[in-house]
Structure formats: C-alpha cells, structure tokens
Motif scaffolding. Structure first.
Motif, PDB file in Angstrom:
ATOM      1  N   GLN A  35       0.837  -1.188   0.000  1.00  0.00           N
ATOM      2  CA  GLN A  35       0.000   0.000   0.000  1.00  0.00           C
ATOM      3  C   GLN A  35       0.882   1.251   0.000  1.00  0.00           C
ATOM      4  OE1 GLN A  35      -2.910  -0.161   3.171  1.00  0.00           O
ATOM      5  NE2 GLN A  35      -3.148  -2.380   2.958  1.00  0.00           N
ATOM      6  N   TRP A  36       0.521   2.218  -0.809  1.00  0.00           N
ATOM      7  CA  TRP A  36       1.362   3.417  -0.939  1.00  0.00           C
ATOM      8  C   TRP A  36       1.437   4.203   0.355  1.00  0.00           C
ATOM      9  CZ3 TRP A  36      -0.834   8.095   0.082  1.00  0.00           C
ATOM     10  CH2 TRP A  36      -2.226   8.180   0.040  1.00  0.00           C
ATOM     11  N   ARG A  37       0.343   4.241   1.130  1.00  0.00           N
ATOM     12  CA  ARG A  37       0.387   5.020   2.366  1.00  0.00           C
ATOM     13  C   ARG A  37       1.301   4.378   3.408  1.00  0.00           C
ATOM     14  NH1 ARG A  37      -4.837   2.757   2.520  1.00  0.00           N
ATOM     15  NH2 ARG A  37      -5.237   1.374   4.287  1.00  0.00           N
ATOM     16  N   ILE A  38       1.361   3.048   3.427  1.00  0.00           N
ATOM     17  CA  ILE A  38       2.267   2.377   4.359  1.00  0.00           C
ATOM     18  C   ILE A  38       3.718   2.642   3.950  1.00  0.00           C
ATOM     19  CG2 ILE A  38       2.982   0.159   5.309  1.00  0.00           C
ATOM     20  CD1 ILE A  38       0.260   1.089   6.277  1.00  0.00           C
ATOM     21  N   ARG A  39       3.990   2.592   2.658  1.00  0.00           N
ATOM     22  CA  ARG A  39       5.354   2.870   2.205  1.00  0.00           C
ATOM     23  C   ARG A  39       5.773   4.294   2.531  1.00  0.00           C
ATOM     24  NH1 ARG A  39       5.671  -0.024  -3.805  1.00  0.00           N
ATOM     25  NH2 ARG A  39       5.285  -2.167  -3.081  1.00  0.00           N
ATOM     26  N   LEU A  40       4.849   5.237   2.366  1.00  0.00           N
ATOM     27  CA  LEU A  40       5.167   6.624   2.707  1.00  0.00           C
ATOM     28  C   LEU A  40       5.433   6.778   4.195  1.00  0.00           C
ATOM     29  CD1 LEU A  40       2.695   8.715   0.504  1.00  0.00           C
ATOM     30  CD2 LEU A  40       5.170   8.462   0.242  1.00  0.00           C
ATOM     31  N   LEU A  41       4.644   6.084   5.018  1.00  0.00           N
ATOM     32  CA  LEU A  41       4.853   6.157   6.465  1.00  0.00           C
ATOM     33  C   LEU A  41       6.210   5.585   6.859  1.00  0.00           C
ATOM     34  CD1 LEU A  41       1.364   5.178   7.968  1.00  0.00           C
ATOM     35  CD2 LEU A  41       2.454   7.424   7.966  1.00  0.00           C
ATOM     36  N   VAL A  42       6.576   4.451   6.288  1.00  0.00           N
ATOM     37  CA  VAL A  42       7.885   3.865   6.590  1.00  0.00           C
ATOM     38  C   VAL A  42       9.001   4.819   6.183  1.00  0.00           C
ATOM     39  CG1 VAL A  42       9.462   1.979   6.044  1.00  0.00           C
ATOM     40  CG2 VAL A  42       7.041   1.493   6.449  1.00  0.00           C
ATOM     41  N   LEU A  43       8.877   5.386   4.992  1.00  0.00           N
ATOM     42  CA  LEU A  43       9.893   6.319   4.513  1.00  0.00           C
ATOM     43  C   LEU A  43       9.973   7.544   5.412  1.00  0.00           C
ATOM     44  CD1 LEU A  43      11.897   6.709   2.154  1.00  0.00           C
ATOM     45  CD2 LEU A  43      10.090   8.013   0.988  1.00  0.00           C
ATOM     46  N   ALA A  44       8.821   8.079   5.802  1.00  0.00           N
ATOM     47  CA  ALA A  44       8.810   9.266   6.656  1.00  0.00           C
ATOM     48  C   ALA A  44       9.404   8.978   8.026  1.00  0.00           C
ATOM     49  CB  ALA A  44       7.380   9.787   6.800  1.00  0.00           C
ATOM     50  N   CYS A  45       9.076   7.822   8.603  1.00  0.00           N
ATOM     51  CA  CYS A  45       9.576   7.497   9.942  1.00  0.00           C
ATOM     52  C   CYS A  45      11.080   7.267   9.960  1.00  0.00           C
ATOM     53  CB  CYS A  45       8.858   6.262  10.486  1.00  0.00           C
ATOM     54  SG  CYS A  45       7.140   6.545  10.942  1.00  0.00           S
ATOM     55  N   TRP A  46      11.644   6.846   8.831  1.00  0.00           N
ATOM     56  CA  TRP A  46      13.078   6.580   8.787  1.00  0.00           C
ATOM     57  C   TRP A  46      13.900   7.777   8.309  1.00  0.00           C
ATOM     58  CZ3 TRP A  46      16.031   2.437  10.392  1.00  0.00           C
ATOM     59  CH2 TRP A  46      15.323   1.344  10.889  1.00  0.00           C
ATOM     60  N   ILE A  47      13.238   8.835   7.864  1.00  0.00           N
ATOM     61  CA  ILE A  47      13.974  10.003   7.358  1.00  0.00           C
ATOM     62  C   ILE A  47      13.616  11.281   8.115  1.00  0.00           C
ATOM     63  CG2 ILE A  47      14.322  11.489   5.347  1.00  0.00           C
ATOM     64  CD1 ILE A  47      14.004   9.084   3.580  1.00  0.00           C
ATOM     65  N   ALA A  48      12.317  11.553   8.287  1.00  0.00           N
ATOM     66  CA  ALA A  48      11.884  12.836   8.842  1.00  0.00           C
ATOM     67  C   ALA A  48      12.431  13.129  10.239  1.00  0.00           C
ATOM     68  CB  ALA A  48      10.354  12.907   8.843  1.00  0.00           C
ATOM     69  N   PRO A  49      12.440  12.186  11.200  1.00  0.00           N
ATOM     70  CA  PRO A  49      12.959  12.522  12.531  1.00  0.00           C
ATOM     71  C   PRO A  49      14.416  12.991  12.501  1.00  0.00           C
ATOM     72  CG  PRO A  49      11.706  10.499  12.620  1.00  0.00           C
ATOM     73  CD  PRO A  49      11.869  10.824  11.180  1.00  0.00           C
ATOM     74  N   GLY A  50      15.240  12.326  11.710  1.00  0.00           N
ATOM     75  CA  GLY A  50      16.635  12.735  11.620  1.00  0.00           C
ATOM     76  C   GLY A  50      16.783  14.126  11.046  1.00  0.00           C
ATOM     77  N   LEU A  51      16.008  14.437  10.005  1.00  0.00           N
ATOM     78  CA  LEU A  51      16.070  15.773   9.427  1.00  0.00           C
ATOM     79  C   LEU A  51      15.593  16.826  10.404  1.00  0.00           C
ATOM     80  CD1 LEU A  51      14.735  15.042   5.807  1.00  0.00           C
ATOM     81  CD2 LEU A  51      17.111  15.303   6.571  1.00  0.00           C
ATOM     82  N   PHE A  52      14.551  16.479  11.189  1.00  0.00           N
ATOM     83  CA  PHE A  52      14.053  17.430  12.182  1.00  0.00           C
ATOM     84  C   PHE A  52      15.106  17.726  13.246  1.00  0.00           C
ATOM     85  CE2 PHE A  52      12.293  17.700  16.504  1.00  0.00           C
ATOM     86  CZ  PHE A  52      11.644  18.930  16.426  1.00  0.00           C
ATOM     87  N   VAL A  53      15.744  16.692  13.763  1.00  0.00           N
ATOM     88  CA  VAL A  53      16.750  16.890  14.810  1.00  0.00           C
ATOM     89  C   VAL A  53      17.944  17.677  14.273  1.00  0.00           C
ATOM     90  CG1 VAL A  53      18.357  15.713  16.357  1.00  0.00           C
ATOM     91  CG2 VAL A  53      16.033  14.833  16.073  1.00  0.00           C
ATOM     92  N   VAL A  54      18.379  17.370  13.052  1.00  0.00           N
ATOM     93  CA  VAL A  54      19.487  18.118  12.449  1.00  0.00           C
ATOM     94  C   VAL A  54      19.092  19.577  12.247  1.00  0.00           C
ATOM     95  CG1 VAL A  54      20.887  18.370  10.366  1.00  0.00           C
ATOM     96  CG2 VAL A  54      20.515  16.098  11.350  1.00  0.00           C
ATOM     97  N   GLY A  55      17.846  19.805  11.796  1.00  0.00           N
ATOM     98  CA  GLY A  55      17.390  21.174  11.598  1.00  0.00           C
ATOM     99  C   GLY A  55      17.345  21.979  12.883  1.00  0.00           C
ATOM    100  N   VAL A 137       4.768  -4.232  10.961  1.00  0.00           N
ATOM    101  CA  VAL A 137       4.857  -2.902  10.357  1.00  0.00           C
ATOM    102  C   VAL A 137       4.965  -1.826  11.431  1.00  0.00           C
ATOM    103  CG1 VAL A 137       3.631  -1.215   8.942  1.00  0.00           C
ATOM    104  CG2 VAL A 137       3.649  -3.616   8.276  1.00  0.00           C
ATOM    105  N   ILE A 138       4.217  -1.965  12.510  1.00  0.00           N
ATOM    106  CA  ILE A 138       4.278  -0.968  13.592  1.00  0.00           C
ATOM    107  C   ILE A 138       5.662  -0.950  14.224  1.00  0.00           C
ATOM    108  CG2 ILE A 138       3.413  -0.454  15.908  1.00  0.00           C
ATOM    109  CD1 ILE A 138       0.657  -1.363  14.926  1.00  0.00           C
ATOM    110  N   LEU A 139       6.241  -2.121  14.463  1.00  0.00           N
ATOM    111  CA  LEU A 139       7.596  -2.169  15.020  1.00  0.00           C
ATOM    112  C   LEU A 139       8.599  -1.536  14.066  1.00  0.00           C
ATOM    113  CD1 LEU A 139       7.705  -5.770  16.574  1.00  0.00           C
ATOM    114  CD2 LEU A 139       7.416  -3.587  17.760  1.00  0.00           C
ATOM    115  N   LEU A 140       8.413  -1.728  12.780  1.00  0.00           N
ATOM    116  CA  LEU A 140       9.297  -1.105  11.796  1.00  0.00           C
ATOM    117  C   LEU A 140       9.187   0.416  11.840  1.00  0.00           C
ATOM    118  CD1 LEU A 140      11.242  -1.517   9.394  1.00  0.00           C
ATOM    119  CD2 LEU A 140       9.226  -1.591   7.905  1.00  0.00           C
ATOM    120  N   LEU A 141       7.974   0.922  12.006  1.00  0.00           N
ATOM    121  CA  LEU A 141       7.772   2.370  12.083  1.00  0.00           C
ATOM    122  C   LEU A 141       8.386   2.951  13.352  1.00  0.00           C
ATOM    123  CD1 LEU A 141       4.051   2.531  10.877  1.00  0.00           C
ATOM    124  CD2 LEU A 141       6.095   3.037   9.543  1.00  0.00           C
ATOM    125  N   VAL A 142       8.178   2.289  14.488  1.00  0.00           N
ATOM    126  CA  VAL A 142       8.747   2.779  15.747  1.00  0.00           C
ATOM    127  C   VAL A 142      10.268   2.741  15.695  1.00  0.00           C
ATOM    128  CG1 VAL A 142       8.890   2.368  18.227  1.00  0.00           C
ATOM    129  CG2 VAL A 142       6.702   2.105  17.061  1.00  0.00           C
TER     130      VAL A 142
END
Length: 453
Positions: A35-55, A137-142
C-alpha cells in the motif's frame, strides 16, 4: 461381474488443508507494505525525525518547553528523547490507527472476505496472520523513529554526556542505554493502542470510527493525564507509559511508576487483542451487508476494558503508598535541592572554580504554593522556592537562589531562576572562553509520585 459405465466411483474424500499461519502472515505483510500510504509512512519514519533533529541543531532557538529540548545543542542524545515525547502524543497513535485500525476494515470495504476464507479456510489463522503483519509494520515504524532521530542527533551535535532530570551527568554510554530503554518502554502503550485499533477494525467493520479509535483513545488519555487525578487512577491508564520513562533519567531511577505503567499497557494490549479475536471468529461471514457487531461491540469491547481499568485502580490504590496527586511539598523540596546541587557543580566547572561535591554543598529548598494560602501539594505554576547551600569550610549558609516552579500533574516541573543574577538570574554565564548557557537559569526536574521518603 462387470462394472457399468454409470456406476459411481468411490474412494477417499479429498483432504482440505488449511494454509499455515506463516504463509498467511507473509501474504498479509506483502499486502500491507504494497500500500502506498504504508510505504510513505515507513519512509517518513526513517527520514523525517533525523532531518528534524538536524534542523533544530542548526537553529539558535530550542524547544525549551519540551522535555530535554533545552539540551539539543549540548548532546545528540537529547534528540531521540524530544522525538519520543512528540511520538507518544501524536505520531504513535496515528501510526497505529493507519496500520492496525484498518487491517480488518479494508476487507469489509473491498468485499474480499469470502475469497480470503476460501483461500485460508480458518478465521482464527486469518486473525493471527493479520495481527502479526500489523505488529511487524508498527515495530518497523517505531524503530525508524528511534533510529533516525538518534542518528540525526549524533551527526549534528555529537556523542556528549546528557544532563538527567535530577541534574547529574550521564555518560554517552549510559545515555545510550537509557534512551533505548525509554523507546522500549514506549512500545507497551503503542501495543495497547494497536490492539485497540484491531478491536475497532473488527467490531466496527467499514465504519471510519474503527480507524479513528486509537487516536481518540490516546487523546482521551492525554487529557486525563492533565487533570488532577489521584495517583492510582493516573497509573491505571495505559497512556501513562508514554511519559513515565522520565524516571529512567534520575539517579536512583524512579522505576516503580514506569514498571506499573508498562504492565498496565501490556494488560490492555492482551485483553483488547483477545476481545478482537473473539468477535472475529464469531462473525457471520455469509452476510455481505455486515457492518460491525453493534451491541456486541459494546458488551465485548468497551465494558471489559472499563472493568480492567476499575480493577487496576482498586489494586493500585491498595498497593501504592501515595494518595492524592502524589505531589507533596517535601517531595518538591527534595527534588529541587537535588537537581540544584548537581547543576551547581556543572556551573562551577564552567567557571573554573574549585570543585565541590553535593555533600559539601548541603543544598536545601524551602517551597510554598500560592504563598501558603492553599494546600501545599498538587500541580500548578504557583510554586515559589528558595534554595540555600554551603561552600566548603563555611558553616553558615553562603548562598540563596529563588525559583518559580511550574509543576505538571505527572510530576515533571520546570524551575525558572529568579535571581540573584550571578547564580540563576540570566541565561548566560561568562567563562574564560566566552559566554555559555547557564545550567542554573532554567531546568527540568521530576517528582516521584510514588516516593515514600
């Protein structure tokens, strides 16, 4: 004797084999991650937090109103803790809603139950496979939230010591272990929300309320934690595990509330999952117009969880020594004096003064709430404290400092320095190498709601 052409052929009946759980699990996992929304969530959880902390690490201002936010320029280990505070309030309830809250309802919307049952031939195995796929999937996101924010913090700031909630310095190794434990502790309430999502998805069918159930429950728990509830009621709510990890960052650790909160969350997770299983295997799959279990959703869903909460409150009221809010005057004074003593040593090191120990300082605090006009307990922003301390070789009190405290219902407080300027009245201190943040100007602390001494 000859056999006629029309004579029936007899023999053993064909054996119908059920699909193993492992195959069903792989099938459901592929369905989820496709599902595209699950893939987007996985991608966001593995990239967005790091970018936020660096910012945040590159900005001049910090989220000082967030726990450990004021230390994001000092150590990379503050970043994952700031992210954990945000995730427990907003991200994790929404993630569990999208994954677990829709895993059964999607089949209702698409009308594919009969095809799935023909293929698997076991409602029980379908439930187990879907539950395990959702959990994966939830464990992967966390894991993505935790790893990404940690790597972002370490890359932007570095592997420096972390100041705990009682003011003592945690070595990088110790900080890493406690950050990991904090995220593991947050898995317990995440699992309880996921189980509630499964229950809503099974009980409410294609109704969007099943999808909204985890964030609604999480919001209700967050609102309840802001209210002046008794300690037993507060600990009996699974959402308390999202904030009780604070106790990991004191010495000695305030572990009793954390362990109780984790146990309560796991009990909710088990009960909600069992209820969802019972509703699912009893379902009439021959009815194409099925749209939820109606009254059974209340009797087999809400009422057992409410009963579990009532039993937990009663057990905690008997077992725990604290009554009321758990925030008493003596606890506030002890916690504030402890934090001040640790941070005073940090300021002494900054100013290159002779080293001093907490035993030599003998820091004490005298706190009053509402200028003594009300009961000296409970949360509020009307606590005023005077901290006193000694210096080595001097018997009389050699210094005092004033603090205004804002204490929340869960025991966390922010101490805001109110003078003198040389100690805590300004956010910078002058050192031999230039101005540096004043650790005594404003800091966080934590009152143990179950502390008995």
């Amino acid at each position: 004797m000859t056999v006629t052409e029309n004579a029936p052929v007899t023999g053993p009946a064909p054996v119908t084999r059920r699909v193993p759980v492992s195959r069903g699990y792989r099938f459901e996992l592929v369905k989820l991650v496709s599902q595209w929304r699950i893939r987007l969530l996985v991608l966001a959880c593995w990239i967005a937090p790091g970018l936020f902390v660096v910012g945040v690490g590159r900005q001049s201002t910090l989220p000082a109103d967030t726990l450990f936010g004021r230390w994001m320029h000092a150590t990379g280990w503050a970043g994952p803790l700031v992210m954990l505070g945000f995730a427990g309030t907003w991200a994790l309830p929404l993630l569990t809603s999208v994954v677990a809250g829709d895993v059964f309802a999607a089949e209702d919307r698409l009308g594919t139950w009969r095809h799935l049952l023909v293929a698997v031939r076991s409602p029980a195995r379908i439930f187990v496979a879907k539950s395990l796929a959702s959990l994966t999937v939830i464990l992967l996101l966390v894991a993505g939230l935790a790893v990404s924010s940690t790597l972002g913090g370490l890359a932007s700031v570095g592997d420096q010591p972390l100041v705990g909630l009682d003011g003592h310095l945690l070595s990088p190794g110790d900080a890493a272990g406690r950050v990991l434990l904090a995220w593991l502790a947050a898995l317990a309430p995440t699992l309880s929300l996921a189980a509630i999502g499964l229950l809503g998805s099974v009980a409410l069918g294609r109704s969007p309320m099943g999808l909204l159930l985890p964030p609604i429950v999480a919001l209700a728990m967050s609102v309840a934690q802001m209210l002046p509830l008794p300690v037993a009621v507060r600990l009996a709510l699974p959402g308390y595990a999202f904030i009780s990890w604070n106790g990991l960052f004191t010495s000695p650790g305030q572990l009793a509330p954390l362990l109780i909160a984790v146990a309560v969350s796991l009990a909710w997770a088990v009960l909600a999952t069992v209820l969802a299983y019972v509703l699912f295997v009893r379902r009439d799959f021959t009815n194409p117009a099925y749209d939820g279990s109606g009254r059974r959703a209340l009797t087999l869903g809400v009422l057992p969880l409410a009963a579990l909460t009532a039993v937990t409150v009663g057990a905690l009221a008997v077992a725990t020594p604290s009554t009321g809010s758990g925030i008493r005057q003596d606890k506030v004074q002890k916690s504030l004096a402890t934090v001040f003593g640790h941070l005073y040593r940090l300021q002494t090191e900054q100013l290159h003064r002779p080293a001093v120990t907490e035993a030599q300082l003998k820091a004490t605090a005298a706190c009053t709430k509402s200028d003594g006009r009300s009961a000296q307990e409970g949360a509020g922003n009307d606590w005023r404290c005077v901290v006193s301390w000694h210096l080595p070789g001097v018997t009389a009190v050699t210094g005092t400092a004033v603090y205004q405290l804002d204490i929340t219902s869960d025991g966390r407080f922010v101490a805001d320095g109110d003078g003198p300027k040389e100690v805590n009245g300004y956010f910078l201190v002058r050192t031999s190498t230039g101005d540096a943040p004043n650790p005594l100007w404003q800091f966080d602390g934590n009152v143990d709601l179950l502390e008995t001494h």
